[in-house]
Write an enzyme that holds these catalytic residues in place. Structure first.
Site: not given
Length: 737
Positions: A88, A235, A329, A347, A433
């Site tokens: 993160e 992902d 989610e 997304e 991303t």
């Protein structure tokens, strides 16, 4: 919307990492209740400010950008004694600093702004990079998942370094930021470490399937979780292989991506679904639900040039958002809610942006409009935008993650704006991303770092898009309806809206699906076992499928075939016929009758009926889903039920907005099913179940709507007969009492 969100953060939260939009204050780690792994994003480094910097430039808020850069340089510290997520911190803070540096440098070179800027953000990025490097001190080269910004990993004061596992995405989503940092700073160490982590993941892929697992041991490289998909945990590993080729021009990354992509399309992609499979046995699906993070994948498929499955999966996701307002989610392959949270993830907006840029189809502008409207209607609060705790109830959570500002508004603004309205050429940049902008010129203007050359894998057979971005002229020349023809097969996948009647359709045929055989048959399509359909064919016939779809071209199409509405009329006190629920009929079963209701156990009636003694002689109540209508009916008939009312499992469905349909069988003969059957949508079903819970025994009539009983002689006689059967005295007085 951005002004409201960013202004609220700066007014109520800065210099805290995040805004708490319901409390109208900042979230400071250690001062608020611990949220577990979620808090690993917070490092007391004004996370939301840094994550938002290059968004300010995209939105042409150049004064605000200059002010925010000054604040960052003067006030943000990166040496805090706090344990943070390496992943993160890399994508949000290091990426945010690099994206903002690139923007500041661009504005400075234009000569209009930022003339005072002397690469301070790049220096901060380099400092942060060195604070993250201790995480890579493992025998394998895979990084620890957490690091202490001040003390590193193995220092006694670091409070970290005991972990043994990390997720694939956590280890494989470093190359864009670390390589950019190396090329901009001239220090090769960052790119070398990120590349080595990718090399390990590549070497540890399952050689038979070319898939990777979700969690890996950072010391010995053994897989800890072997489920494989394109959602949470994996992902951005796939995303960064593709984008590392675009940013750095290194064929190794693209060739690895193409091999993985072929495996994904072979085992994981079953349009419009994206499944999770076992990496060692990829024909085995390991779960019946999908997570919302996979919504990025259609955008990645656009970059690959594979538009058809991108359109298909995106349409499925859009139907889910129409059903639940936001993307839950996690949701099942039947499109029911599995986990109800929606932390304002971007997304789906990201993939919508990519598809609009690839197709030019204004349909995707309308999808973007729906995202905007739902955010304003259901997430906007006085102090910003609040995450949705449960899409089924609309309750809020005191949370506004930094990615909401970094990504959501960036993609939505770019979706609706023209290139000429931006202060830079968007085509010169690649999105990380976290949607931070890095210049693709890094591959040519900055030399590759020494020691970063690795042998290329054996490439699969190359296709049209192996080394090129998609060309709309090549994909669909002179065909502006290209995307629509693909979408139309999936428009009513979740059951919302009116069915149509194409001659050729594609639908997922899963045992856990939404009664696919019934859906097909309602459209005039039947299923024939292949061995019967192919009887008489020669042994050289090698193309084997599970079933052959045969279109019945009858004189009466499903659109022309009238569905006669039925009703469920509650006639016991206190309803007395006044509560009438619209229901759909079945094409099999016996004449309709009148009785009281008992709820089946299990409620789905997909297993042995546990309460057969209660069901016997009564109308059974059963929930749609998990198995076929006909299978449910047979079990309840065997249990002694004299009728069944099915209730839709899709929250909020109702007969006013959704056309009725006739329930059909499962492909086998249904002559053995003789009990009456009707179907209620969710909203009407809720009325019935509430009545049942309150009054325990509720008498109903199941009959065609035109035979609905009124409040005169007919209803009185019906009640009179019922009460006599129960040895109760009939009503006295007027017949309308």
């Amino acid at each position: 919307m951005f002004d409201h969100a960013y202004g609220s953060y700066m007014k109520y939260a800065y210099p805290a990492d995040e805004l708490m939009p319901l409390s109208c204050r900042g979230r400071v780690r250690g001062l608020e209740p611990n949220r577990g792994d979620i808090d690993d994003s917070l490092g007391k480094f004004s996370l939301t400010l840094i994550d938002t910097l290059d968004t300010l430039v995209v939105l042409n808020k150049l004064d605000d950008f200059e002010d925010a850069v000054r604040k960052t340089v003067r006030e943000v510290r990166l040496d805090n004694d706090v344990v943070v997520s390496v992943f993160e911190t890399n994508i949000r803070v290091l990426g945010g600093l690099l994206g903002a540096h690139v923007m500041a440098d661009h504005l400075r070179q234009r000569g209009e702004r930022m003339q005072w800027y002397e690469d301070e953000l790049l220096h901060m990025a380099k400092e942060l990079g060195h604070r993250l490097l201790p995480a890579f001190n493992t025998t394998s080269g895979l990084p620890y998942p957490r690091v202490n910004l001040r003390y590193g990993v193995l220092n006694p004061l670091s409070r970290t370094g005991t972990e043994s596992d990390t997720c694939t995405a956590c280890a494989g989503t470093m190359i864009l930021e670390f390589a950019a940092l190396s090329r901009l700073s001239g220090e090769a160490v960052f790119e070398e470490h990120a590349r080595k982590a990718l090399d390990v993941l590549w070497e540890k892929r399952q050689r038979g399937s070319d898939l990777v697992g979700t969690v890996i041991n950072i010391h010995n490289g053994d897989w800890v979780r072997r489920d494989s998909g394109v959602g949470a945990g994996i992902d951005s590993y796939y995303e960064y292989l593709m984008k590392a080729y675009i940013l750095l021009g290194d064929n190794v990354y693209l060739e690895r991506f193409n091999i993985h992509y072929s495996a994904i399309m072979k085992y994981i992609s079953q349009p419009p679904l994206l499944l999770n499979v076992h990496m060692h046995n990829p024909t085995v699906s390991v779960r019946s639900w999908m997570d919302s993070l996979l919504a990025f994948f259609p955008g990645l498929q656009v970059l690959r040039g594979d538009l058809k499955p991108a359109i298909e999966t995106h349409e499925m996701l859009y139907q889910v958002t129409k059903q639940h307002k936001f993307l839950p989610e996690a949701f099942t392959t039947e499109f029911r809610v599995h986990w109800g949270q929606h932390p304002l993830r971007p997304e789906f907006a990201e993939s919508t942006y990519y598809l609009y840029k690839a197709t030019g189809d204004p349909y995707y502008l309308r999808v973007g409009q729906s995202i905007v409207e739902k955010l304003n209607a259901y997430a906007r609060v006085p102090c910003g935008f609040a995450a949705v705790q449960d899409v089924r109830t609309g309750t809020h959570e005191d949370r506004m993650d930094s990615f909401f500002l970094a990504e959501m508004f960036k993609y939505l603004y770019l979706l609706f704006s023209e290139k000429s309205q931006l202060p830079f050429d968007i085509d010169d940049y690649i999105f990380t991303t976290e949607a931070h902008l890095l210049p693709v010129s890094l591959s040519t203007t900055q030399p590759p770092c020494q020691g970063n050359n690795t042998a290329a894998p054996i490439s699969l057979e190359e296709d049209l898009f192996t080394y090129s971005c998609p060309s709309t002229q090549t994909l669909f020349p002179n065909n502006p309806s290209f995307a629509k023809t693909i979408r139309d097969s999936y428009k009513y996948l979740t059951g919302v809206g009116r069915a149509f009647h194409p001659l050729e359709i594609e639908l997922p045929l899963h045992d856990s699906g939404m009664e696919p055989v019934e859906f097909l048959k309602s459209m005039g399509i039947s299923l024939t076992p292949l061995n019967e359909a192919m009887a008489g064919e020669t042994g050289s016939q090698k193309v084997l499928w599970f079933c052959l779809l045969i279109t019945h071209l009858s004189t009466q199409t499903p659109e022309e075939e009238e569905v006669v509405p039925h009703i469920v009329q509650l006639i016991s006190p206190p309803f007395l016929g006044r509560t009438v629920l619209t229901a759909g009929p079945a094409k099999f079963g016996m004449d309709l009758t009148k009785q009281d209701i008992v709820k089946a156990s299990p409620y789905t009636a997909c297993g042995p009926i546990d309460n057969a003694a209660e069901v016997k002689g009564h109308i059974a109540l059963a929930l749609r889903g998990d198995c076929m209508f006909a299978g449910k009916a047979r079990r309840l008939q065997e249990a002694g039920a004299i009728g069944v009312i099915f209730i839709d499992h899709r929250e909020g469905s109702n007969s006013e907005e959704t056309p009725l349909f006739q329930m059909v069988g499962d492909g086998d003969s249904t002559t053995d099913i003789s009990l009456p059957l009707v179907f209620l949508f969710s909203r009407e079903g809720a009325v019935l179940t509430a009545a049942l819970e309150e009054h325990h025994n509720v008498d109903v009539l199941l009959l065609p709507k035109e035979r609905q009983l009124g409040h005169g002689e007919q209803i009185y006689d019906s009640l009179l007969l019922k009460f006599r059967n129960l040895d109760m005295r009939p009503f006295k007085g007027s017949k309308t009492t």
